[in-house]
Write an enzyme that holds these catalytic residues in place. Structure first.
Site, PDB file in Angstrom:
ATOM      1  N   GLU A   1       0.815  -1.218   0.000  1.00 23.24           N
ATOM      2  CA  GLU A   1       0.000   0.000   0.000  1.00 23.24           C
ATOM      3  C   GLU A   1       0.846   1.265   0.000  1.00 23.24           C
ATOM      4  O   GLU A   1       0.348   2.352   0.312  1.00 23.24           O
ATOM      5  CB  GLU A   1      -0.939   0.011   1.209  1.00 23.24           C
ATOM      6  CG  GLU A   1      -1.970  -1.101   1.231  1.00 23.24           C
ATOM      7  CD  GLU A   1      -3.050  -0.945   0.168  1.00 23.24           C
ATOM      8  OE1 GLU A   1      -2.888  -0.113  -0.751  1.00 23.24           O
ATOM      9  OE2 GLU A   1      -4.053  -1.662   0.264  1.00 23.24           O
TER      10      GLU A   1
ATOM     11  N   HIS B   1      -3.217   2.659   8.490  1.00 21.04           N
ATOM     12  CA  HIS B   1      -4.216   2.032   7.602  1.00 21.04           C
ATOM     13  C   HIS B   1      -4.637   0.709   8.230  1.00 21.04           C
ATOM     14  O   HIS B   1      -3.793  -0.099   8.590  1.00 21.04           O
ATOM     15  CB  HIS B   1      -3.614   1.795   6.220  1.00 21.04           C
ATOM     16  CG  HIS B   1      -4.407   0.855   5.354  1.00 21.04           C
ATOM     17  ND1 HIS B   1      -5.767   1.019   5.132  1.00 21.04           N
ATOM     18  CD2 HIS B   1      -4.053  -0.264   4.677  1.00 21.04           C
ATOM     19  CE1 HIS B   1      -6.194   0.041   4.344  1.00 21.04           C
ATOM     20  NE2 HIS B   1      -5.172  -0.753   4.057  1.00 21.04           N
TER      21      HIS B   1
ATOM     22  N   HIS C   1      -7.892  -2.584   8.523  1.00 18.36           N
ATOM     23  CA  HIS C   1      -9.053  -3.287   7.963  1.00 18.36           C
ATOM     24  C   HIS C   1     -10.065  -3.516   9.084  1.00 18.36           C
ATOM     25  O   HIS C   1     -10.639  -4.601   9.197  1.00 18.36           O
ATOM     26  CB  HIS C   1      -8.630  -4.619   7.350  1.00 18.36           C
ATOM     27  CG  HIS C   1      -7.751  -4.493   6.151  1.00 18.36           C
ATOM     28  ND1 HIS C   1      -7.266  -5.586   5.477  1.00 18.36           N
ATOM     29  CD2 HIS C   1      -7.262  -3.405   5.495  1.00 18.36           C
ATOM     30  CE1 HIS C   1      -6.517  -5.190   4.462  1.00 18.36           C
ATOM     31  NE2 HIS C   1      -6.498  -3.866   4.455  1.00 18.36           N
TER      32      HIS C   1
ATOM     33  N   TYR D   1     -19.979  13.742  18.048  1.00 10.49           N
ATOM     34  CA  TYR D   1     -19.232  14.978  17.846  1.00 10.49           C
ATOM     35  C   TYR D   1     -17.755  14.749  17.506  1.00 10.49           C
ATOM     36  O   TYR D   1     -17.081  15.630  16.968  1.00 10.49           O
ATOM     37  CB  TYR D   1     -19.352  15.909  19.057  1.00 10.49           C
ATOM     38  CG  TYR D   1     -18.735  15.407  20.338  1.00 10.49           C
ATOM     39  CD1 TYR D   1     -17.357  15.451  20.545  1.00 10.49           C
ATOM     40  CD2 TYR D   1     -19.529  14.912  21.368  1.00 10.49           C
ATOM     41  CE1 TYR D   1     -16.793  15.013  21.717  1.00 10.49           C
ATOM     42  CE2 TYR D   1     -18.979  14.453  22.544  1.00 10.49           C
ATOM     43  CZ  TYR D   1     -17.602  14.505  22.725  1.00 10.49           C
ATOM     44  OH  TYR D   1     -17.047  14.060  23.893  1.00 10.49           O
TER      45      TYR D   1
ATOM     46  N   HIS E   1     -12.833  -2.223   2.042  1.00  8.34           N
ATOM     47  CA  HIS E   1     -11.398  -2.348   2.311  1.00  8.34           C
ATOM     48  C   HIS E   1     -11.026  -1.995   3.749  1.00  8.34           C
ATOM     49  O   HIS E   1     -10.523  -2.840   4.475  1.00  8.34           O
ATOM     50  CB  HIS E   1     -10.643  -1.461   1.308  1.00  8.34           C
ATOM     51  CG  HIS E   1      -9.158  -1.620   1.331  1.00  8.34           C
ATOM     52  ND1 HIS E   1      -8.368  -1.345   0.227  1.00  8.34           N
ATOM     53  CD2 HIS E   1      -8.297  -1.989   2.307  1.00  8.34           C
ATOM     54  CE1 HIS E   1      -7.096  -1.570   0.531  1.00  8.34           C
ATOM     55  NE2 HIS E   1      -7.028  -1.960   1.786  1.00  8.34           N
TER      56      HIS E   1
ATOM     57  N   TYR F   1      -8.642  20.746  22.957  1.00  5.08           N
ATOM     58  CA  TYR F   1      -8.859  19.683  23.935  1.00  5.08           C
ATOM     59  C   TYR F   1      -7.538  19.184  24.510  1.00  5.08           C
ATOM     60  O   TYR F   1      -6.526  19.118  23.812  1.00  5.08           O
ATOM     61  CB  TYR F   1      -9.608  18.521  23.285  1.00  5.08           C
ATOM     62  CG  TYR F   1      -9.840  17.351  24.216  1.00  5.08           C
ATOM     63  CD1 TYR F   1     -10.833  17.390  25.188  1.00  5.08           C
ATOM     64  CD2 TYR F   1      -9.054  16.204  24.128  1.00  5.08           C
ATOM     65  CE1 TYR F   1     -11.051  16.322  26.042  1.00  5.08           C
ATOM     66  CE2 TYR F   1      -9.251  15.131  24.975  1.00  5.08           C
ATOM     67  CZ  TYR F   1     -10.251  15.194  25.927  1.00  5.08           C
ATOM     68  OH  TYR F   1     -10.449  14.144  26.766  1.00  5.08           O
TER      69      TYR F   1
END
Length: 228
Positions: free
Chosen positions: A89, A107, A109, A128, A169, A224
């Site tokens: 990837e 990334h 799955h 939110y 994916h 935050y």
């Protein structure tokens, strides 16, 4: 023999910044499996240090990776460190780094996020924390994994966002640090789980957060945590 040695390209050094970044990449990759966001080696993780991208290798269990297994490429995809092949990837990771100021990518799955990617074109604003990703999370149209086509569709879905879903994916999320990218990934998976649970109640439609309220939440989330 001396001629042979002189003809070889010098092996790039694993400098301290690269060593530290590689350790963070490995720890984050192991965390994705430990916390159920990927199965086996199905996801990948990367971090950018200058113009060098450290990335998990293809098909190697994360618990087997050590300092000598570091894999790095430049922004053109040319391998500059390591002997293991980079993740398949890699085009997605490089596309994000070229187009944004991201310094880390996760990334996965993840189960609920992947399920949602098959149902909608955009994850509704069910919570939110949608604001932490820049707004409702889009779904990139399906393309074969590891291709430039997938990278292009992912970039479109990521426009003004720090995360997206990939149709059939998984997820791609970036951040200023690996901790931030991972936390956003976990939040995205949780929001997908919440939406699936709420939308699955017969005869009921989940309430969503209006755009103006989502914008207010996004502004508040920027401040935050503890002051820097």
């Amino acid at each position: 023999m001396a001629q042979e040695r002189s003809a070889r390209q010098p092996r790039p050094r694993l400098t301290q910044p690269l060593r530290q970044a590689w350790g963070q990449v490995v720890r984050t990759a192991r965390r994705t499996t430990a916390e159920g966001l990927v199965v086996g080696t199905s996801g990948n993780v990367s971090a950018r240090v200058g113009d060098t991208v450290l990335v998990t290798p293809s098909g190697v269990p994360y618990d087997r990776l050590g300092p000598r297994d570091a894999v790095a490429v430049d922004l053109d995809g040319e391998q500059v460190l390591g002997t293991l092949a980079p993740t398949s990837e890699l085009p997605m990771h490089l596309a994000v780094y070229r187009a944004t100021d991201a310094r880390a990518i996760v990334h996965t799955h993840a189960v609920h996020a992947t399920a949602v990617s098959t149902l909608v074109d955009e994850l509704p604003a069910i919570h939110y924390m949608t604001g932490a990703l820049g707004g409702p999370v889009r779904v990139a149209e399906y393309a074969l994994y590891g291709t430039d086509a997938l990278a292009e569709r992912m970039l479109e879905a990521l426009r003004d966002r720090s995360g997206c879903l990939l149709r059939n994916h998984g997820t791609v999320v970036h951040g200023a640090t690996l901790d931030q990218a991972y936390d956003r990934t976990a939040q995205l998976e949780w929001m997908c789980q919440v939406w699936l649970a709420a939308s699955g109640v017969p005869g009921r439609t989940p309430a969503l957060i209006p755009p103006d309220e989502l914008a207010r939440a996004a502004d508040k989330l920027r401040g935050y945590g503890q002051p820097g």
